[in-house]
Design a protein around this motif. Structure first.
Motif, PDB file in Angstrom:
ATOM      1  N   PRO A 120       0.819  -1.218   0.000  1.00 46.61           N
ATOM      2  CA  PRO A 120       0.000   0.000   0.000  1.00 46.61           C
ATOM      3  C   PRO A 120       0.854   1.271   0.000  1.00 46.61           C
ATOM      4  CG  PRO A 120      -0.828  -1.565   1.614  1.00 46.61           C
ATOM      5  CD  PRO A 120       0.490  -2.105   1.136  1.00 46.61           C
ATOM      6  N   VAL A 121       0.431   2.255  -0.771  1.00 46.75           N
ATOM      7  CA  VAL A 121       1.091   3.565  -0.724  1.00 46.75           C
ATOM      8  C   VAL A 121       1.011   4.126   0.687  1.00 46.75           C
ATOM      9  CG1 VAL A 121       0.971   5.959  -1.527  1.00 46.75           C
ATOM     10  CG2 VAL A 121       0.674   4.076  -3.162  1.00 46.75           C
ATOM     11  N   ASP A 122      -0.183   4.048   1.267  1.00 43.71           N
ATOM     12  CA  ASP A 122      -0.425   4.530   2.621  1.00 43.71           C
ATOM     13  C   ASP A 122      -0.818   3.322   3.469  1.00 43.71           C
ATOM     14  OD1 ASP A 122      -1.307   5.632   4.994  1.00 43.71           O
ATOM     15  OD2 ASP A 122      -2.527   7.194   4.057  1.00 43.71           O
ATOM     16  N   HIS A 123       0.037   2.926   4.373  1.00 42.02           N
ATOM     17  CA  HIS A 123      -0.233   1.737   5.182  1.00 42.02           C
ATOM     18  C   HIS A 123      -1.449   1.927   6.082  1.00 42.02           C
ATOM     19  CE1 HIS A 123       3.283  -0.815   4.252  1.00 42.02           C
ATOM     20  NE2 HIS A 123       3.892   0.332   4.012  1.00 42.02           N
ATOM     21  N   ASN A 124      -1.836   3.171   6.339  1.00 41.23           N
ATOM     22  CA  ASN A 124      -3.014   3.445   7.167  1.00 41.23           C
ATOM     23  C   ASN A 124      -4.296   3.545   6.350  1.00 41.23           C
ATOM     24  OD1 ASN A 124      -1.524   3.608   9.624  1.00 41.23           O
ATOM     25  ND2 ASN A 124      -0.845   5.672   9.025  1.00 41.23           N
ATOM     26  N   ASP A 125      -4.170   3.591   5.025  1.00 39.11           N
ATOM     27  CA  ASP A 125      -5.338   3.729   4.155  1.00 39.11           C
ATOM     28  C   ASP A 125      -5.066   3.011   2.834  1.00 39.11           C
ATOM     29  OD1 ASP A 125      -7.575   4.408   2.745  1.00 39.11           O
ATOM     30  OD2 ASP A 125      -7.286   6.584   2.841  1.00 39.11           O
ATOM     31  N   LEU A 132       4.181  12.168  -1.970  1.00 39.38           N
ATOM     32  CA  LEU A 132       5.545  12.143  -1.441  1.00 39.38           C
ATOM     33  C   LEU A 132       5.578  12.068   0.085  1.00 39.38           C
ATOM     34  CD1 LEU A 132       7.011  14.794  -3.867  1.00 39.38           C
ATOM     35  CD2 LEU A 132       7.887  12.462  -3.641  1.00 39.38           C
ATOM     36  N   SER A 133       4.517  12.500   0.735  1.00 35.99           N
ATOM     37  CA  SER A 133       4.488  12.458   2.203  1.00 35.99           C
ATOM     38  C   SER A 133       4.522  11.024   2.728  1.00 35.99           C
ATOM     39  CB  SER A 133       3.248  13.189   2.734  1.00 35.99           C
ATOM     40  OG  SER A 133       2.064  12.468   2.438  1.00 35.99           O
ATOM     41  N   HIS A 134       4.339  10.049   1.837  1.00 34.73           N
ATOM     42  CA  HIS A 134       4.362   8.641   2.239  1.00 34.73           C
ATOM     43  C   HIS A 134       5.699   7.976   1.922  1.00 34.73           C
ATOM     44  CE1 HIS A 134       0.103   8.952   3.047  1.00 34.73           C
ATOM     45  NE2 HIS A 134      -0.124   9.357   1.807  1.00 34.73           N
ATOM     46  N   PHE A 135       6.753   8.764   1.802  1.00 31.82           N
ATOM     47  CA  PHE A 135       8.047   8.193   1.430  1.00 31.82           C
ATOM     48  C   PHE A 135       9.118   8.448   2.490  1.00 31.82           C
ATOM     49  CE2 PHE A 135       5.742   7.854  -2.391  1.00 31.82           C
ATOM     50  CZ  PHE A 135       6.356   6.897  -3.174  1.00 31.82           C
ATOM     51  N   ARG A 136       8.677   8.631   3.733  1.00 34.98           N
ATOM     52  CA  ARG A 136       9.641   8.833   4.817  1.00 34.98           C
ATOM     53  C   ARG A 136       9.962   7.500   5.497  1.00 34.98           C
ATOM     54  NH1 ARG A 136       8.903  13.226   9.026  1.00 34.98           N
ATOM     55  NH2 ARG A 136       7.031  12.038   9.572  1.00 34.98           N
ATOM     56  N   ALA A 137      10.748   7.577   6.571  1.00 32.71           N
ATOM     57  CA  ALA A 137      11.241   6.376   7.246  1.00 32.71           C
ATOM     58  C   ALA A 137      10.120   5.511   7.798  1.00 32.71           C
ATOM     59  CB  ALA A 137      12.200   6.765   8.370  1.00 32.71           C
ATOM     60  N   ASP A 138       9.021   6.118   8.279  1.00 34.56           N
ATOM     61  CA  ASP A 138       7.946   5.314   8.843  1.00 34.56           C
ATOM     62  C   ASP A 138       7.322   4.408   7.786  1.00 34.56           C
ATOM     63  OD1 ASP A 138       7.054   7.646   7.624  1.00 34.56           O
ATOM     64  OD2 ASP A 138       5.416   7.981   9.026  1.00 34.56           O
ATOM     65  N   SER A 139       7.152   4.938   6.562  1.00 33.99           N
ATOM     66  CA  SER A 139       6.608   4.112   5.483  1.00 33.99           C
ATOM     67  C   SER A 139       7.609   3.053   5.041  1.00 33.99           C
ATOM     68  CB  SER A 139       6.216   4.991   4.296  1.00 33.99           C
ATOM     69  OG  SER A 139       5.152   5.861   4.638  1.00 33.99           O
ATOM     70  N   ILE A 140       8.888   3.432   4.974  1.00 35.07           N
ATOM     71  CA  ILE A 140       9.931   2.483   4.570  1.00 35.07           C
ATOM     72  C   ILE A 140       9.999   1.307   5.537  1.00 35.07           C
ATOM     73  CG2 ILE A 140      12.433   2.207   4.307  1.00 35.07           C
ATOM     74  CD1 ILE A 140      12.437   5.194   3.361  1.00 35.07           C
ATOM     75  N   VAL A 141       9.897   1.591   6.821  1.00 38.69           N
ATOM     76  CA  VAL A 141       9.941   0.535   7.837  1.00 38.69           C
ATOM     77  C   VAL A 141       8.701  -0.353   7.739  1.00 38.69           C
ATOM     78  CG1 VAL A 141       9.747   0.142  10.327  1.00 38.69           C
ATOM     79  CG2 VAL A 141      11.479   1.713   9.428  1.00 38.69           C
ATOM     80  N   ARG A 142       7.562   0.242   7.498  1.00 39.48           N
ATOM     81  CA  ARG A 142       6.343  -0.568   7.347  1.00 39.48           C
ATOM     82  C   ARG A 142       6.427  -1.438   6.092  1.00 39.48           C
ATOM     83  NH1 ARG A 142       4.143   4.015  10.196  1.00 39.48           N
ATOM     84  NH2 ARG A 142       3.026   3.244  12.060  1.00 39.48           N
TER      85      ARG A 142
END
Length: 442
Positions: free
Chosen positions: A22-27, A113-123
């Motif tokens: 998912p692009v957005d792990h929360n949605d 692009l807001s979904h390309f930080r470390a939190d998304s990478i780790v998920r």
């Protein structure tokens, strides 16, 4: 998950994997992207070794492409099979550049692009761990990869057996301005060391800068070359063995043709080749956001630079000013880059929206880190121009079961320069921490 054709090189088996995530792990309704990871293992026999996943520096750069069995990879493969992760937006993962973002509006670009930080990478990594059926794995983070490692330790510590970090222990709470205050001071010190070693270099830099101020000079891609762009090659001073090559470039930069001084094509082509922002825009777009939690960066480096007047070059040809000393800048991004760099120009509005964004989520959980049980071994470089040693020590002091090897033997690229030795040292440290844990439990 899909796996591509495996090949063997230098006795190592390379197995590519592709994952739809998912692009957005929360949605998940926002769609998916593809993440690529390359599994490296010894070619002979079925492996039962534990896994180690590598987080590349950046942000915005793909994992290494191994050529042979050497460096940190050689040491890692003694104990692990390795997964090289192309972080989302890089390499063979769904790539981010001015071409792939062209169909989106600036608002859509910024949101994506807001979904390309470390939190998304780790998920993403967690998604892959589960898809591969791995209970736990070790992680190795270089530079920004170390930032990802602390995010991993914050979000999913139960998924980790060990954490190795080289040149990448960030603050978990400081404002971006604090980071750039420290790195500008380090960059200033690197400049002073360079010009002390090569006394002629200051005059050469002033000649080049003055020529750029007084003339329109264009790079081979048609982009006007400016003093600000020239200053940015100072990013090289953060890695080892770059002073001498930089001096050689300066020494051959100017040429006289029919009595007129100009910049040589070879020099201009080299300058273009060093502009990694052109091909890897995530670095320019999101570099400051890696320090943001609930605050806007508001072009932090640009604002902090105004407090360091020495980085704002003035030509002696201006009657109102005497000629200033020339200083290179370092690992900083500035708003003018999106006006000057050809491949960043289409992303200027998105960059501004990201700089103004003040609702970035948390990247670290100080409470979880304060109760850490995962052995964390870190190489902290005393003279690091990109990640301030004092900030790294401040962070590690608050993380139990972490150990730092503080050394001035290496620059920020120590893992690339002498990776076999460095990783061996970190594994030894981690084994000792684990042994102490077992002894205490007994």
């Amino acid at each position: 998950m899909t796996s591509a054709i495996t090949f063997i090189d230098s006795g190592l088996k390379h197995t590519p994997h592709y994952f739809d995530i998912p692009v957005d792990h929360n949605d998940p309704s926002k769609g998916t992207l593809q993440v690529f990871a390359r599994e490296i293992d010894c070619a002979k026999g079925a492996s039962d070794k534990p896994w180690l996943v590598f987080f590349q520096g950046g942000p915005g750069f793909p994992s290494p492409r191994p050529n042979g069995n050497s460096g940190w990879m050689k040491r890692a493969l003694q104990d692990y099979r390795v997964l090289l992760l192309d972080q989302r937006g890089t390499g063979n993962s769904s790539v981010i550049n001015h071409q792939t973002l062209a169909h989106l509006s600036p608002q859509q670009q910024a949101e994506y692009l807001s979904h390309f930080r470390a939190d998304s990478i780790v998920r993403d990594a967690e998604h892959i761990r589960k898809a591969l059926g791995i209970k736990q794995w070790a992680i190795l983070g270089q530079s920004f990869g170390g930032f990802c490692s602390l995010t991993y330790l914050s979000l999913f510590p139960e998924s980790l057996s060990r954490a190795f970090i080289t040149g990448g222990v960030p603050s978990v709470s400081r404002h971006p301005d604090d980071v750039y205050e420290a790195t500008f001071l380090r960059t200033k010190a690197k400049n002073e060391a360079f010009f002390a070693q090569f006394p002629k270099a200051q005059g050469l830099c002033q000649k080049i800068a003055n020529h750029l101020l007084q003339n329109e000079v264009f790079l081979p891609n048609g982009q006007r070359f400016t003093v600000e762009q020239f200053q940015q090659i100072g990013i090289n001073f953060g890695v080892s063995d770059t002073f001498l090559p930089t001096y050689y470039s300066l020494e051959n930069a100017l040429i006289e043709i029919n009595g007129v001084t100009t910049l040589r094509y070879e020099f201009l082509n080299e300058m273009l080749m060093q502009q990694a922002f052109q091909t890897n825009p995530i670095y320019a777009l999101l570099h400051e956001s890696i320090y943001c939690q609930g605050v806007a960066s508001d072009w932090s480096a640009h604002r902090v630079r105004e407090r360091f007047d020495e980085f704002n070059y003035r030509s002696g040809s201006d009657d109102s000013h005497s000629e200033s000393a020339f200083y290179f800048t370092g690992e900083m991004v500035f708003p003018w880059m999106f006006e000057q760099y050809q491949c960043l120009q289409p992303l200027q509005q998105a960059a501004q929206l990201l700089a103004e964004k003040d609702d970035w989520g948390s990247l670290y959980d100080a409470n979880v880190l304060a109760n850490n049980t995962v052995p964390v071994s870190c190489a902290v470089y005393a003279d690091d121009m990109f990640v301030e040693m004092d900030i790294s020590r401040e962070t590690l002091a608050r993380i139990p079961n972490s150990k730092a090897w503080i050394t001035n033997e290496y620059e920020h690229n120590g893992l690339r320069a002498d990776g076999e030795r460095i990783l061996d040292k970190l594994i030894e440290m981690s084994d000792h921490t684990h042994y102490c844990q077992l002894t205490q439990q007994a």
